[in-house]
Design a protein around this motif. Structure first.
Motif, short mmCIF file in Angstrom:
data_model
loop_
_atom_site.label_atom_id
_atom_site.label_comp_id
_atom_site.label_asym_id
_atom_site.label_seq_id
_atom_site.Cartn_x
_atom_site.Cartn_y
_atom_site.Cartn_z
N GLY A 1 0.91 -1.09 0.59
CA GLY A 1 0.03 0.31 0.08
C GLY A 1 0.90 1.31 -0.05
N SER A 2 1.69 1.59 0.56
CA SER A 2 2.88 2.16 0.76
C SER A 2 3.48 2.36 -0.40
N LEU B 1 3.02 6.22 -6.01
CA LEU B 1 2.08 5.83 -7.45
C LEU B 1 0.84 6.80 -7.25
N GLU B 2 0.08 7.18 -6.75
CA GLU B 2 -1.02 8.47 -6.40
C GLU B 2 -0.17 9.52 -6.49
N ILE B 3 1.13 10.00 -5.68
CA ILE B 3 1.19 11.05 -5.66
C ILE B 3 1.53 11.38 -6.89
N LEU B 4 2.42 10.51 -7.73
CA LEU B 4 2.60 11.05 -8.92
C LEU B 4 1.69 10.94 -10.58
N CYS B 5 0.35 10.98 -9.62
CA CYS B 5 -1.07 10.30 -10.53
C CYS B 5 -1.09 10.09 -11.50
N CYS B 6 -0.35 8.38 -11.43
CA CYS B 6 -0.23 7.36 -12.43
C CYS B 6 -1.14 6.09 -12.08
N ASN B 7 -1.92 5.81 -13.26
CA ASN B 7 -2.94 5.18 -13.63
C ASN B 7 -2.64 3.59 -14.21
N PHE B 8 -1.86 3.82 -14.56
CA PHE B 8 -1.37 2.51 -15.86
C PHE B 8 -0.70 1.24 -15.00
N ILE B 9 0.23 0.18 -14.94
CA ILE B 9 1.27 -0.51 -14.18
C ILE B 9 0.54 -1.54 -15.39
N GLN B 10 2.19 -1.90 -15.52
CA GLN B 10 2.14 -3.23 -16.05
C GLN B 10 3.57 -3.94 -14.75
N PHE B 11 3.24 -5.53 -15.06
CA PHE B 11 4.35 -6.18 -14.22
C PHE B 11 4.70 -7.30 -15.52
N ARG B 12 5.28 -7.43 -15.60
CA ARG B 12 6.21 -8.76 -16.05
C ARG B 12 7.17 -10.00 -15.19
N ARG C 1 -1.76 -11.33 -4.31
CA ARG C 1 -2.60 -10.73 -3.26
C ARG C 1 -2.13 -8.38 -3.78
N ILE C 2 -1.27 -8.74 -4.93
CA ILE C 2 -0.51 -7.57 -5.54
C ILE C 2 -2.45 -6.72 -6.58
N MET C 3 -3.43 -7.48 -6.64
CA MET C 3 -4.11 -7.33 -6.91
C MET C 3 -5.37 -6.98 -5.83
N ALA C 4 -5.02 -7.26 -4.66
CA ALA C 4 -5.54 -7.62 -3.48
C ALA C 4 -5.57 -5.81 -3.25
N ILE C 5 -3.66 -5.30 -3.42
CA ILE C 5 -3.77 -3.86 -3.32
C ILE C 5 -4.48 -3.15 -3.99
N ILE C 6 -4.27 -3.25 -5.35
CA ILE C 6 -4.61 -2.41 -6.67
C ILE C 6 -6.23 -2.27 -6.71
N ASN C 7 -6.65 -3.18 -6.77
CA ASN C 7 -8.13 -3.16 -6.89
C ASN C 7 -8.74 -1.66 -6.54
N PRO C 8 -8.69 -1.60 -4.99
CA PRO C 8 -9.55 -0.56 -4.26
C PRO C 8 -8.82 0.66 -5.03
N SER C 9 -7.90 1.01 -5.26
CA SER C 9 -6.81 1.95 -5.82
C SER C 9 -7.42 3.41 -6.48
N GLN C 10 -6.63 3.70 -7.29
CA GLN C 10 -6.96 4.79 -8.26
C GLN C 10 -6.19 3.73 -9.78
N ILE C 11 -5.77 3.26 -9.50
CA ILE C 11 -4.84 2.60 -10.41
C ILE C 11 -6.28 2.32 -11.92
#
Length: 365
Positions: free
Chosen positions: A119-120, A125-136, A148-158
């Motif tokens: 979450g931290s 990323l939220e401070i930078l207003c980033c809305n798109f992430i790619q995981f490789r 685990r990763i998506m559980a953090i992302i789902n309620p976020s601004q992403i």
């Protein structure tokens, strides 16, 4: 009496001139149409043809050819007839590129886990207003870690997430788990399975979300970045307008490589700290972080003569001449002077650069 004396391109249809030919990019329908440079030269202001004036300057054969091109433009709905008095009613498409964020995309490389992703980190990323992430992920990753990763992302601004992970042929219900995972996480735009039995779209998405894709390529590290291919063209207004004044790959991007180093792109050699000790904001604020953001295709060797330059991506990490920031992308096999594609990896002129980047083993696979 007002007559229709002009043939005017629709505002979203843009002419891009190359060394040997031009293309008309239909940015709304996402299509490209190669046309001769001589024909495109007839358009005034890159927008319209004055029909009476043009016809008077051509012989009978030239006018027959011109008629065929007019029919071609009409059939494909690229242009329409209007009067000179009506021309002010059809303004040009604005070419200004605006994006309300300090960072648009974040790329995160990992072997099989991302211990710093919490979450931290997402708050950064939220401070930078980033809305798109790619995981490789380059090695087998558990569904628990992905969950685990998506559980953090789902309620976020992403807004959108892309995930690349290796195909696991040993896991019998792998496809079902992949389908369930994508179905349960609506922010996934596409899940790409590398090293799969065949290249295909395994599952169609809806409105750009929920796709499951397969590729035969084994994506095992950052060296797989930088490919330039017609299948990767992005024919739309945001890409076109961004490319006019910014780098089509690196502008407003941030990434973290497998070792935790913060970079503009995982393949770039320059690091601006490690995520364990440096914040994303600190990295972005570094004077050199934005070094490549405004290098456009019009400044790059070969690219500046290419008719596809405003719908194509770029790569500054792997170039034909590694110490020249304006050198052509190494992994581009297109020749704008012959209008032909070739296998970039077999070009003898690229051999030194391939050795420099240590890609010889990658090419043999």
């Amino acid at each position: 009496m007002i007559t229709e004396t002009l043939l005017l391109l629709y505002s979203h249809c843009m002419i891009v001139k190359g060394a040997e030919r031009s293309v008309i990019c239909d940015l709304q329908r996402q299509k490209i149409y190669p046309v001769p440079n001589a024909f495109c030269a007839l358009f005034k202001d890159g927008r319209y043809i004055d029909i009476p004036e043009t016809v008077s300057q051509l012989d009978d054969e030239g006018n027959e050819i011109l008629k065929e091109y007019f029919e071609f433009l009409e059939e494909n709905e690229l242009a329409f007839y209007c009067s000179s008095e009506d021309l002010p009613l059809f303004p040009k498409m604005p070419e200004e590129w605006l994006f309300p964020a300090h960072i648009s995309h974040c790329i995160l490389d990992a072997w099989h886990v991302l211990p710093y992703f919490n979450g931290s980190f997402l708050k950064q990323l939220e401070i930078l207003c980033c809305n798109f992430i790619q995981f490789r992920f380059f090695k087998k990753v558990s569904w628990q870690e992905l969950g685990r990763i998506m559980a953090i992302i789902n309620p976020s601004q992403i807004k959108s997430v892309e995930i690349i992970l290796p195909f696991n042929k040993e896991e019998g219900d792998f496809y079902k788990k992949a389908e369930d995972f994508v179905s349960e996480n609506g922010k996934i735009s596409n899940l790409t399975l590398s090293g799969a039995p065949e290249k295909r779209i395994y599952k169609e998405g809806l409105y750009g979300m929920g796709f499951i894709l397969q590729t035969e390529k084994h994506i095992t590290g950052q060296h797989h970045c930088g490919m330039v291919d017609s299948s990767l063209f992005s024919i739309n207004i945001p890409t076109y307008t961004e490319s006019l004044t910014h780098n089509s790959c690196l502008n407003r991007k941030i990434s973290i490589d497998t070792e935790g180093n913060i970079k503009n792109c995982p393949s770039m050699k320059e690091s601006f700290g490690n995520i364990r000790t440096t914040s994303l904001q600190e990295a972005v604020d570094h004077p050199e972080f934005k070094k490549y953001w405004n290098i456009t295709k019009d400044q790059i060797v070969k690219c500046k003569d290419c008719e596809f330059r405003h719908i194509c991506t770029d790569c500054r990490a792997y170039t034909d001449h590694p110490y020249d920031i304006y050198s052509a992308p190494l992994k581009c096999g297109y020749n704008p002077y012959t209008c032909e594609w070739e296998d970039w990896s077999t070009n003898p002129l690229k051999e030194k650069a391939i050795l420099h980047y240590g890609m010889q083993e990658l090419i043999r696979k």
